[in-house]
Design a protein around this motif. Structure first.
Motif, PDB file in Angstrom:
ATOM      1  N   MET A  23       5.728  12.748 -11.516  1.00  0.00           N
ATOM      2  CA  MET A  23       5.344  11.498 -12.174  1.00  0.00           C
ATOM      3  C   MET A  23       6.217  10.377 -11.631  1.00  0.00           C
ATOM      4  SD  MET A  23       3.636   9.767 -14.499  1.00  0.00           S
ATOM      5  CE  MET A  23       2.936  10.866 -15.700  1.00  0.00           C
ATOM      6  N   ILE A  24       5.590   9.328 -11.143  1.00  0.00           N
ATOM      7  CA  ILE A  24       6.325   8.126 -10.750  1.00  0.00           C
ATOM      8  C   ILE A  24       6.370   7.218 -11.967  1.00  0.00           C
ATOM      9  CG2 ILE A  24       6.381   6.075  -9.282  1.00  0.00           C
ATOM     10  CD1 ILE A  24       4.864   7.704  -7.159  1.00  0.00           C
ATOM     11  N   ALA A  25       7.576   6.934 -12.441  1.00  0.00           N
ATOM     12  CA  ALA A  25       7.764   6.048 -13.595  1.00  0.00           C
ATOM     13  C   ALA A  25       8.348   4.732 -13.093  1.00  0.00           C
ATOM     14  CB  ALA A  25       8.693   6.690 -14.619  1.00  0.00           C
ATOM     15  N   ALA A  26       7.528   3.695 -13.121  1.00  0.00           N
ATOM     16  CA  ALA A  26       7.974   2.364 -12.698  1.00  0.00           C
ATOM     17  C   ALA A  26       8.625   1.702 -13.904  1.00  0.00           C
ATOM     18  CB  ALA A  26       6.794   1.554 -12.195  1.00  0.00           C
ATOM     19  N   ASN A  27       9.956   1.657 -13.903  1.00  0.00           N
ATOM     20  CA  ASN A  27      10.706   1.148 -15.046  1.00  0.00           C
ATOM     21  C   ASN A  27      10.903  -0.363 -14.947  1.00  0.00           C
ATOM     22  OD1 ASN A  27      12.042   1.428 -17.499  1.00  0.00           O
ATOM     23  ND2 ASN A  27      14.024   1.710 -16.520  1.00  0.00           N
ATOM     24  N   LYS A  28      11.361  -0.935 -16.037  1.00  0.00           N
ATOM     25  CA  LYS A  28      11.656  -2.363 -16.160  1.00  0.00           C
ATOM     26  C   LYS A  28      10.398  -3.225 -16.036  1.00  0.00           C
ATOM     27  CE  LYS A  28      16.408  -1.814 -14.815  1.00  0.00           C
ATOM     28  NZ  LYS A  28      17.575  -2.396 -14.194  1.00  0.00           N
ATOM     29  N   SER A  29       9.290  -2.717 -16.563  1.00  0.00           N
ATOM     30  CA  SER A  29       8.052  -3.496 -16.515  1.00  0.00           C
ATOM     31  C   SER A  29       8.142  -4.774 -17.341  1.00  0.00           C
ATOM     32  CB  SER A  29       6.859  -2.649 -16.983  1.00  0.00           C
ATOM     33  OG  SER A  29       6.997  -2.290 -18.348  1.00  0.00           O
ATOM     34  N   ASP A  30       9.189  -4.887 -18.162  1.00  0.00           N
ATOM     35  CA  ASP A  30       9.396  -6.101 -18.950  1.00  0.00           C
ATOM     36  C   ASP A  30       9.911  -7.255 -18.093  1.00  0.00           C
ATOM     37  OD1 ASP A  30      12.732  -5.952 -19.683  1.00  0.00           O
ATOM     38  OD2 ASP A  30      11.699  -4.111 -19.128  1.00  0.00           O
ATOM     39  N   LEU A  31      10.423  -6.973 -16.909  1.00  0.00           N
ATOM     40  CA  LEU A  31      10.950  -8.014 -16.028  1.00  0.00           C
ATOM     41  C   LEU A  31       9.878  -8.488 -15.054  1.00  0.00           C
ATOM     42  CD1 LEU A  31      14.457  -6.460 -15.267  1.00  0.00           C
ATOM     43  CD2 LEU A  31      13.860  -8.157 -17.007  1.00  0.00           C
ATOM     44  N   VAL A  32       8.816  -9.054 -15.592  1.00  0.00           N
ATOM     45  CA  VAL A  32       7.632  -9.441 -14.821  1.00  0.00           C
ATOM     46  C   VAL A  32       7.987 -10.403 -13.691  1.00  0.00           C
ATOM     47  CG1 VAL A  32       5.354 -10.529 -14.956  1.00  0.00           C
ATOM     48  CG2 VAL A  32       6.158  -9.083 -16.830  1.00  0.00           C
ATOM     49  N   ASN A  33       8.807 -11.393 -13.965  1.00  0.00           N
ATOM     50  CA  ASN A  33       9.138 -12.405 -12.957  1.00  0.00           C
ATOM     51  C   ASN A  33      10.078 -11.896 -11.871  1.00  0.00           C
ATOM     52  OD1 ASN A  33       7.552 -14.276 -14.299  1.00  0.00           O
ATOM     53  ND2 ASN A  33       9.243 -15.012 -15.546  1.00  0.00           N
ATOM     54  N   GLU A  34      10.703 -10.744 -12.094  1.00  0.00           N
ATOM     55  CA  GLU A  34      11.628 -10.185 -11.115  1.00  0.00           C
ATOM     56  C   GLU A  34      11.034  -8.988 -10.367  1.00  0.00           C
ATOM     57  OE1 GLU A  34      15.572  -9.580 -12.779  1.00  0.00           O
ATOM     58  OE2 GLU A  34      15.105 -11.099 -14.292  1.00  0.00           O
ATOM     59  N   LEU A  45       0.673   4.618  -3.949  1.00  0.00           N
ATOM     60  CA  LEU A  45       1.570   5.685  -3.527  1.00  0.00           C
ATOM     61  C   LEU A  45       1.338   6.943  -4.360  1.00  0.00           C
ATOM     62  CD1 LEU A  45       3.848   6.457  -1.586  1.00  0.00           C
ATOM     63  CD2 LEU A  45       5.463   5.742  -3.356  1.00  0.00           C
ATOM     64  N   ALA A  46       1.152   6.762  -5.661  1.00  0.00           N
ATOM     65  CA  ALA A  46       0.877   7.912  -6.534  1.00  0.00           C
ATOM     66  C   ALA A  46      -0.424   8.603  -6.119  1.00  0.00           C
ATOM     67  CB  ALA A  46       0.808   7.464  -7.990  1.00  0.00           C
ATOM     68  N   ASN A  47      -1.444   7.832  -5.797  1.00  0.00           N
ATOM     69  CA  ASN A  47      -2.712   8.417  -5.338  1.00  0.00           C
ATOM     70  C   ASN A  47      -2.522   9.164  -4.022  1.00  0.00           C
ATOM     71  OD1 ASN A  47      -4.248   7.549  -7.510  1.00  0.00           O
ATOM     72  ND2 ASN A  47      -4.782   5.619  -6.530  1.00  0.00           N
ATOM     73  N   LYS A  48      -1.755   8.575  -3.115  1.00  0.00           N
ATOM     74  CA  LYS A  48      -1.494   9.216  -1.818  1.00  0.00           C
ATOM     75  C   LYS A  48      -0.804  10.566  -2.011  1.00  0.00           C
ATOM     76  CE  LYS A  48       1.212   8.550   2.392  1.00  0.00           C
ATOM     77  NZ  LYS A  48       2.143   7.651   3.096  1.00  0.00           N
ATOM     78  N   PHE A  49       0.142  10.611  -2.941  1.00  0.00           N
ATOM     79  CA  PHE A  49       0.897  11.832  -3.185  1.00  0.00           C
ATOM     80  C   PHE A  49       0.253  12.730  -4.239  1.00  0.00           C
ATOM     81  CE2 PHE A  49       5.104   9.616  -1.888  1.00  0.00           C
ATOM     82  CZ  PHE A  49       4.824   9.855  -0.557  1.00  0.00           C
ATOM     83  N   LYS A  50      -0.861  12.299  -4.806  1.00  0.00           N
ATOM     84  CA  LYS A  50      -1.557  13.055  -5.850  1.00  0.00           C
ATOM     85  C   LYS A  50      -0.618  13.369  -7.010  1.00  0.00           C
ATOM     86  CE  LYS A  50      -4.893  14.918  -2.669  1.00  0.00           C
ATOM     87  NZ  LYS A  50      -4.874  15.699  -1.480  1.00  0.00           N
ATOM     88  N   CYS A  51       0.046  12.324  -7.496  1.00  0.00           N
ATOM     89  CA  CYS A  51       0.949  12.493  -8.627  1.00  0.00           C
ATOM     90  C   CYS A  51       0.650  11.426  -9.678  1.00  0.00           C
ATOM     91  CB  CYS A  51       2.412  12.430  -8.171  1.00  0.00           C
ATOM     92  SG  CYS A  51       2.938  10.862  -7.515  1.00  0.00           S
TER      93      CYS A  51
END
Length: 85
Positions: A23-34, A45-51
């Motif tokens: 599982m790829i967990a993209a953290n800090k989604s609250d920092l939209v402007n950064e 990338l997740a689709n490419k790796f089938k994850c």
């Protein structure tokens, strides 16, 4: 960080077979402007790796439990699939 996804996946696959749940967990989604990596790039990338892929924010407690729940679902599905072979 995003740069570590590929080396981390390669390290995992050097020990386990291709069917290991990741599982790829993209953290800090609250920092939209950064944001440095788009959601589309992460999903591609997740689709490419089938994850799995999920956007999370530990600060806002957004999708943290869901990330772990989805990974457990993936593990259970993998175990069921391996049991049928």
């Amino acid at each position: 960080s995003f740069e570590n996804v590929v080396p981390s996946r390669n390290q995992i696959l050097s020990i386990h077979d291709e069917d290991v749940p990741i599982m790829i967990a993209a953290n800090k989604s609250d920092l939209v402007n950064e944001r440095q990596v788009s959601e589309e790039t992460g999903k591609n990338l997740a689709n490419k790796f089938k994850c799995g892929y999920i956007e999370t924010s530990a600060k806002l407690n957004k999708n943290v439990k869901e990330c772990f729940h989805e990974l457990v679902r993936m593990i259970m599905k993998s175990k069921t699939k391996k049991g049928k072979n």
